[in-house]
Write a protein that holds these residues in place. Structure first.
Motif, PDB file in Angstrom:
ATOM      1  N   ARG A 161      44.780  40.702  44.197  1.00  0.00           N
ATOM      2  CA  ARG A 161      43.635  40.465  43.301  1.00  0.00           C
ATOM      3  C   ARG A 161      42.312  40.599  44.562  1.00  0.00           C
ATOM      4  N   ASN A 162      42.609  41.167  45.474  1.00  0.00           N
ATOM      5  CA  ASN A 162      41.493  41.544  46.396  1.00  0.00           C
ATOM      6  C   ASN A 162      41.066  42.811  45.888  1.00  0.00           C
ATOM      7  N   TYR A 163      41.578  43.697  45.014  1.00  0.00           N
ATOM      8  CA  TYR A 163      41.159  44.832  44.729  1.00  0.00           C
ATOM      9  C   TYR A 163      40.886  44.988  43.256  1.00  0.00           C
ATOM     10  N   HIS A 164      39.531  45.974  42.839  1.00  0.00           N
ATOM     11  CA  HIS A 164      39.252  46.147  41.725  1.00  0.00           C
ATOM     12  C   HIS A 164      40.211  47.069  40.950  1.00  0.00           C
ATOM     13  N   LYS A 165      39.945  47.055  39.388  1.00  0.00           N
ATOM     14  CA  LYS A 165      40.997  47.887  38.947  1.00  0.00           C
ATOM     15  C   LYS A 165      40.841  49.362  39.318  1.00  0.00           C
ATOM     16  N   GLY A 166      41.810  50.106  39.500  1.00  0.00           N
ATOM     17  CA  GLY A 166      42.072  51.078  39.887  1.00  0.00           C
ATOM     18  C   GLY A 166      42.308  51.158  41.512  1.00  0.00           C
ATOM     19  N   GLY A 167      41.994  50.246  42.192  1.00  0.00           N
ATOM     20  CA  GLY A 167      42.499  50.146  43.604  1.00  0.00           C
ATOM     21  C   GLY A 167      41.716  50.825  44.773  1.00  0.00           C
ATOM     22  N   PHE A 168      40.527  51.400  44.153  1.00  0.00           N
ATOM     23  CA  PHE A 168      39.587  52.512  45.232  1.00  0.00           C
ATOM     24  C   PHE A 168      38.584  51.510  45.707  1.00  0.00           C
ATOM     25  N   HIS A 169      38.133  50.303  45.159  1.00  0.00           N
ATOM     26  CA  HIS A 169      37.385  49.319  45.765  1.00  0.00           C
ATOM     27  C   HIS A 169      37.692  47.950  45.753  1.00  0.00           C
ATOM     28  N   PHE A 170      37.234  46.956  46.556  1.00  0.00           N
ATOM     29  CA  PHE A 170      37.689  45.664  46.530  1.00  0.00           C
ATOM     30  C   PHE A 170      37.094  44.960  45.090  1.00  0.00           C
ATOM     31  N   SER A 171      37.589  43.740  44.879  1.00  0.00           N
ATOM     32  CA  SER A 171      37.273  42.879  43.764  1.00  0.00           C
ATOM     33  C   SER A 171      35.989  41.914  44.696  1.00  0.00           C
ATOM     34  N   ALA A 172      35.292  41.125  43.824  1.00  0.00           N
ATOM     35  CA  ALA A 172      34.559  40.332  44.680  1.00  0.00           C
ATOM     36  C   ALA A 172      35.345  39.194  45.224  1.00  0.00           C
ATOM     37  N   ARG A 173      36.313  38.608  44.901  1.00  0.00           N
ATOM     38  CA  ARG A 173      37.457  37.973  45.867  1.00  0.00           C
ATOM     39  C   ARG A 173      37.526  38.777  47.001  1.00  0.00           C
ATOM     40  N   GLY A 174      38.114  39.970  46.951  1.00  0.00           N
ATOM     41  CA  GLY A 174      38.357  40.913  48.034  1.00  0.00           C
ATOM     42  C   GLY A 174      37.068  40.929  49.151  1.00  0.00           C
ATOM     43  N   TYR A 175      35.832  41.343  48.642  1.00  0.00           N
ATOM     44  CA  TYR A 175      34.951  41.328  49.469  1.00  0.00           C
ATOM     45  C   TYR A 175      34.505  39.993  50.047  1.00  0.00           C
ATOM     46  N   LYS A 176      34.629  39.028  49.443  1.00  0.00           N
ATOM     47  CA  LYS A 176      34.395  37.708  50.078  1.00  0.00           C
ATOM     48  C   LYS A 176      35.470  37.176  51.215  1.00  0.00           C
ATOM     49  N   ALA A 177      36.623  37.713  50.769  1.00  0.00           N
ATOM     50  CA  ALA A 177      37.781  37.632  51.853  1.00  0.00           C
ATOM     51  C   ALA A 177      37.580  38.126  52.992  1.00  0.00           C
ATOM     52  N   PHE A 178      36.988  39.629  52.757  1.00  0.00           N
ATOM     53  CA  PHE A 178      36.670  40.655  53.991  1.00  0.00           C
ATOM     54  C   PHE A 178      35.547  40.127  54.922  1.00  0.00           C
ATOM     55  N   GLY A 179      34.537  39.689  54.241  1.00  0.00           N
ATOM     56  CA  GLY A 179      33.363  39.095  54.775  1.00  0.00           C
ATOM     57  C   GLY A 179      33.668  37.895  55.821  1.00  0.00           C
ATOM     58  N   GLU A 180      34.379  37.073  55.340  1.00  0.00           N
ATOM     59  CA  GLU A 180      34.597  35.795  55.763  1.00  0.00           C
ATOM     60  C   GLU A 180      35.890  35.965  56.886  1.00  0.00           C
ATOM     61  N   SER A 181      36.738  36.891  56.950  1.00  0.00           N
ATOM     62  CA  SER A 181      37.763  37.229  58.107  1.00  0.00           C
ATOM     63  C   SER A 181      37.106  37.518  59.169  1.00  0.00           C
TER      64      SER A 181
END
Length: 290
Positions: free
Chosen positions: A250-270
């Protein structure tokens, strides 16, 4: 100037005392006029020179005052965390954008109770490390231009660079040295610009690396070289992306080339705990060990 005035009066008195008693001729009048005007000319020129020097001194002082507005390491003021990169820094996810630096800043403000931390970011769609190197001094989007601009309101404490993802698809297997050298050069340029520390984020795994083994191998080689640089440069810290790609993530947007909103949030918080640790080291005056 007062001293010059006194010298002028003294010179004039000396000229008067040396005059002959009889009425001078017309030619001697002309000669006397020239003789009297010479010291005045000398005094005038000297006054102009002194005024010019004073103008230069005040102008130089103003320049120093202006340059002092750009904060240097050790200056007071909020820490500045400056993030640079491509789509993944810009937060591209379909037609929307969710920049991870905003989540990083929110997390820092929630966990840091001491100093204010200002997070700034600049992301460019499909940017490559080579483009960043070429545009270092670009007046609008240059990395060094941005650092100088942001340093006017915050200390240049830390730079975070995330690049490499979108040049993998147009690179050859032997391009690992070129890509890694460009990214390393960017970090070195940041240090030259008075940035105290940097974080190198390894190229995150995406669908492209998983679906094309030669692209995945290239990413692995680039990340290894970046990690080796960070092991020898005490001001640099290498970090892996906090998650890997899978079709069901769920951390990736459809297609797998970008993150999803959830993924970017997890990335920044990490990133927040490591960023806070580095900023604390700066406050304590500690030199990172290797």
């Amino acid at each position: 100037l007062w001293i010059l005035f006194l010298l002028y009066r003294s010179n004039m008195k000396a000229q008067s005392s040396n005059k002959p008693c009889k009425e001078p001729s017309t030619s001697s009048n002309n000669s006397s006029s020239v003789a009297i005007s010479q010291p005045a000319m000398v005094v005038g020129v000297a006054a102009v020179v002194i005024l010019a020097l004073l103008t230069l001194v005040f102008a130089a002082g103003a320049g120093v005052e202006e340059s002092s507005r750009q904060m240097k390491p050790g200056a007071s003021g909020p820490h500045g965390v400056y993030c640079f990169g491509d789509d993944l820094t810009l937060g591209v996810s379909g037609r929307e954008e969710f920049p991870y630096p905003k989540y990083l800043e929110h997390s820092l403000k929630n966990t840091s109770s001491e100093e204010e931390v200002i997070v700034q970011f600049h992301g460019e769609r499909h940017a490559t490390s080579a483009q960043y190197v070429r545009n270092l001094e670009d007046p609008v989007k240059g990395m060094l231009t941005k650092i100088r601009e942001w340093s006017e309101t915050s200390r240049p404490s830390l730079v975070v660079i995330l690049l490499g993802s979108f040049e993998l698809g147009v690179s050859k297997p032997g391009d690992a040295d070129r890509i890694s050298n460009d990214i390393i050069l960017l970090h070195k340029k940041c240090f030259e610009a008075n940035v105290q520390r940097s974080i190198i984020i390894g190229i995150p795994e995406t669908y492209r690396q998983v679906s094309k083994p030669h692209v995945g191998n290239l990413a692995t080689d680039v990340n290894q070289k970046l990690k080796e640089f960070a092991e020898t440069e005490r001001r640099a810290t290498y970090l892996e992306a906090p998650f890997v790609y899978s079709g069901s993530s769920r951390n990736y947007h459809k297609g797998g080339f970008h993150f999803s909103a959830r993924g970017y949030k997890a990335f920044g918080e990490s990133l927040a705990p490591r960023v806070l640790s580095i900023l604390q080291e700066l406050d304590d005056g500690k030199i990172p060990s290797r």
